[in-house]
Structures are given as structure tokens and as C-alpha cells.
Design a protein around this motif. Sequence first.
Motif, PDB file in Angstrom:
ATOM      1  N   LEU B 100       0.807  -1.219   0.000  1.00 37.63           N
ATOM      2  CA  LEU B 100       0.000   0.000   0.000  1.00 37.63           C
ATOM      3  C   LEU B 100       0.842   1.271   0.000  1.00 37.63           C
ATOM      4  N   GLY B 101       2.094   1.153   0.413  1.00 38.52           N
ATOM      5  CA  GLY B 101       2.970   2.324   0.422  1.00 38.52           C
ATOM      6  C   GLY B 101       3.602   2.522  -0.941  1.00 38.52           C
ATOM      7  N   GLU B 102       4.158   3.718  -1.164  1.00 34.21           N
ATOM      8  CA  GLU B 102       4.790   4.023  -2.444  1.00 34.21           C
ATOM      9  C   GLU B 102       6.250   3.597  -2.467  1.00 34.21           C
ATOM     10  N   ALA B 103       6.858   3.508  -1.293  1.00 38.57           N
ATOM     11  CA  ALA B 103       8.275   3.147  -1.208  1.00 38.57           C
ATOM     12  C   ALA B 103       8.599   2.737   0.214  1.00 38.57           C
ATOM     13  N   GLY B 104       9.618   1.903   0.369  1.00 37.48           N
ATOM     14  CA  GLY B 104      10.020   1.498   1.710  1.00 37.48           C
ATOM     15  C   GLY B 104      10.935   0.295   1.647  1.00 37.48           C
TER      16      GLY B 104
END
Lengths: 194, 462
Positions: B100-104
Amino acid sequence: MTWVTKSTAAPDSTTILRGLSSRKRVPLGSEIYNRLLETLYDEAAALDERRFDDWIAMLSPDLVYQAPIRMTRTGANRDRDVMRTMFHFDDDYTSILMRTGRLQKSAWAEDPPSRCRRFITNVRVGECDAAGEYEVVSYLYLERSRGDNPHNEQLTAERRDVWRAVDGGGYVLAKREIIVDQSVLGMSNLAVFL
Amino acid sequence: MLQQASLVLRDGTTLDDLIMRDTNEVSLRVMTDEELYSHEMERIFAKTWLLLGHESEIPKSGDFIVRDMAEDNVIIARDRDGSVNVTLNVCPHRGMRVCLGEAGNKPIHQCIYHGWAFKPNGDFIGAPVEREKMHGNNVDKATLGLKKARVHLYGGLIFATWNIDGPSFDEYLGDIKYYMDQLFCRTDNGLELLGPPQRFVLPCNWKVPGEQSGSDGFHTLTLHRSLMEGGVMGGTAESIYDQAPGMYGVDVSCEQGHSLRCLEAEKTFKMFADVPFEGKSVEERLNLLTPPGITKEMIPQLFKNLSADQVEQLATIPPQVGGMFPNILIAFIFAPRTDGGSSGALALHTYVPRGPNQVEFVNFIFAEKDAPEQMKRDMLQNSVQQTGTSGTIEQDDADVWPVIMRNARGGVSKHMTLKYQALHGHERPEGWKGGGLLYPGFTKDDTQWNWWMAYHKLMSEA
């Protein structure tokens, strides 16, 4: 109220920013608060009315004007969403002059101009360490009407400013960080200032 | 005779009715037609190579970013073995986005709906409560991974395709590779993305900016007149059309639809100083006018990584702007600064379809990894001020594209045609070393027509 511009694409070097960084609050309703609020209203009017020379006169020659991009993050990094490695605006006084000069001469963008209303609210003020400098945090709600489109384009942002008192009264903008709320902007260009 | 195209729309319109190969015209209807758009998703965006990002975004094991291959959301993740993997961000269980996040950074991607878990390479690890076999009684776990795309790294750029057995990346690039290498594969440590991309949405079909990325040089003269008036391209307001700065050079292209505009360094250099290039060696020329993003210290690297002919071109008539089919724009441009510097601006855009009437503009901004920090800082500023969301060049494009789009919807307007009839025809300049289709002189419509021919070819293949 400083920020570092780091050149790296890996996203985890960003910082979390909350509230005012100044510890000395300038209370709502005090004279300085009122004058700064008036300054923000005057600035919004100058921009809405496309009086760029009046706006430039409100800017300090050491201006830093940036709008970092925003990202969607999760988990431990969920609040590290202001990416100060990439910007929608990354400007100084000279480049702002270049932009306003172009808008008044040969740009096709903003010719015909969009009709803008900048609503400035939730203003919080603190004293900076340097005498005569104030940290001014405000919310911006921009409604932008373009051509014959009956649907306005919109943008919301927090603006983290430093305004500096100048001789003869009044304030000039020394720093502005515009924290937009969209990770994907719905506005098809930023040919207007925030 | 031209071979008949196999695509027919429900109302009987054929691809050849829309793209008129005998008269070099394209019906404006292609810019908004929903049926055509759904064919494009299958015949173009599920078939060709697509640019997703740069490996400098995911330096460590477990690092991931999320991007879009047209309307299909994908995870781009680095695995423990260092490999870059692209997988569909759709849980094979009930269709939820896994990431769900854009980056990590995540060693394991677990769907928040029912908890199915996957490795960075997409392999299925398992479902919670293992003893109950919630992934199915008789299903082999090996079949339950995230759908994997085929990946290719080119100069650190991450490309992927769903066409697992289709053309190789080199086949996709074709003859343009010789020129692209001069931009993307010229230094020891390559490019670095300076930050996550700018993203914004425009109310127009992806092909409106797409066909422009097929090296539309001509629009620069009028739409981007502020470049001329600002003196950035060596002209003045009065002499724009007489002198036509930046219009003469060699446009290079290939049948795959990619293209680049190569402009004479000597003419560009006149923007800075009046020193003739004639009689100067390749090395001297490179020192007089270092290519955008390159420092004098990095010049020996050019000789190491490129052929002598490629370096000579970079010193004499470097590629500067262009695109890769279907939706990539390249701008590796000289950018004189008000402080007297000229560090340049290196930007790539992808125009990601978001329905027939909307496109996401993704702006990637680069510098050479080995460039000094101050130069990277300057280049970031140059690119942000000239390209993308607030860029003074592309502000103007953003005001044109949505208007073309509105016209494409009119009952009468949609039958108007886009005209690509100012053609030069392939001609090899004397002593030219590279391959491909070549168009010397004033920039014309040839390269953009090649873009449409590449479109036509893919759309004809079911």
C-alpha cells in the motif's frame, strides 16, 4: 526552521515535521500576529490579482522557496511522507524573477490566466532565534478556475514560512516550504505560485 | 500495397481509417476513443517494454517502490540476491493490493486483507494458520506467487514487460541504442535518480504527450518561445522564425518508434561564447562544451564506456531530446544558469495512461552519480524549474494538451486529422557513423510519423 536538501532517491532520509519549531509563541490577536496575518492576506491578494511586482516586493533577496513532493508511506515510515529530495518548486529570488518575467511576457501558460482564490487559514506564529524573524505556519486552500471549465482545480497545502521585519515597517518572505497534500497533483501545472 | 490492419472497431472503423498511411494523417478520434483505449491496454501496454524507475531508488535488499504499468500497479523490489523484481501488486487470493505504500523496505510483503505473504521476488510464502491450508487443499504453492513481469536493467533504468517471450530489450531498442547509450551508458557509475519522481495528472489521453515525445522539435519554436526570448536557445524575440534556433540538426529514429534530436554542439556553444569548434579535437570540444551532466573530470570515462565514434558524436552533435515508444520523453539538455553555470538538466518522463481521458505525468530527475554534490544540487534546481509540474517549459505543454483533448470529443472535431505531411525522408549525412533512420536539416514530422507507425504495427497484432 532549517531543512537539508539531500541528493538521494532512497526515501528514508526524510524528517517528520510537527507543529511550530519555535518555542516562543506569538499569540493570536497580538499586534505582531495581526500584522503578519494582514501581510498573508495582502500577499494572497497580490497573487490572485496577478500583481507580480507587488508580490516580488514582498520577497527577500535571500529567499528559499520550495515545495517538496509528498509520498504515501506505511508502517514505521508512515509519517515520513514529506520528501525533501525532490520538489515541485525549488526556487530562489532570482529564479522567481525569471518565472514572473516569463509570465508577464512570453509564456503561453497563464495566457489566458486562470482565476485564482487563495484562502489562508489556521495561521500560527512563533518567534525565530534571529531578532525580527517570525515562523509563520498557515494552511492554503487554492481554488483555480481555468478557461470555460466549470469545475475548478483545487490544491491544499501547509506553508511553513519565515517572514522578516524590515526597516520602515512591514515584512518580507525569507523562506517558504509548501507541503502539498497530494502525492499525485490533480492540477495540470503549477504555473501559479503557492 | 499496404497490408490490411486487423483491428476493427465495433462501428466498423478500421485502424487504417484512423491512421491513414497513404496520406500521413491520424484521426483526432484516436485521442479519446474508449474502445481503442482498451485495445491499447492489451496490444501495447501489456506487450511492450515500459520504464518504471531507476535502480538507485532501491539500493538495499528488501527496498521497494510501487509504480504503474499503464493501469496495472506493480511492486519493484530488490531481493537478497541483489536482483530487481517486478510483480503485479494484486493479491492472487482476493485481489487486494499487497503493497500500500509508495516506497520502503520490507523483507516480506503481507496482504493486509487475509495475510497471504510474498517474498520480494513475488514467490508465495504462505497463508496464516498454515495447518489449515488456507491457500487451498490441492494447490501447489509455487503457482500462488504474485504475477511476475520480465525485467531488464538498462543503464540502471528499470524496464519491465508482460510479454515474457516477446522481443528482447535490445530488439525493442533497435538502432536507437547506439544513440541512447551516449546518454545512459557513458560513465563508470552511471546515473542516479535525485529523488522520487514528481507525479501529476493531466486531463488528456496518453497519446497527446506520447506523439509529442516522438521528437516534435517544431513546437518548441512557437509554444516554447520563452526559451528563445530568454536567450536560452540563442535567439531573440524578433528573430525566432528567421533564425529558428535549435531547429537544425539530425533527427534520428527507428522503426520501433524511438527517436532523438541531435543538435550541433558548436551552435549550442555559441550561447556561452564565440569560439569556433573547427580544427579542435574531440577532447578539446568536450572540454569546451561538456555534455549536460558531465564534468571535465568525467570526460576520460566517456572514452572508456563508449566507442570512439560515439564520443565524437557526443562532442560534435549530441542527442538531447527525444523519446522511447510508447510513453517516454527524454530531455538531456543544456541549461545555462543565471549564476553563469551550465550543469544541464537530465529528465525522463513517463506518460502513464489513466483511462482514455487522463494521463499521469511522472517526472524522473537525474544526475551522474559521480557528479559533485553542488552540481547535483544545481541540476535538481534546473530540472525542477524547467520540466514537470512547475517547469517553465512544460507549463506551456500542460496548457495545450487538455485543449486538444476537448477537441477530440466533438462530433465534428473528432473527424479532423493530425497531419504529419512535412516529411524529409531518410537521408544519411556524409560521414555519419550511427545507424537507424536519419533526418538531417530542419526538424520535421518524420520521427513522429515513425512513432505512429510503431503504434500501428503493435495495434495490428492481436
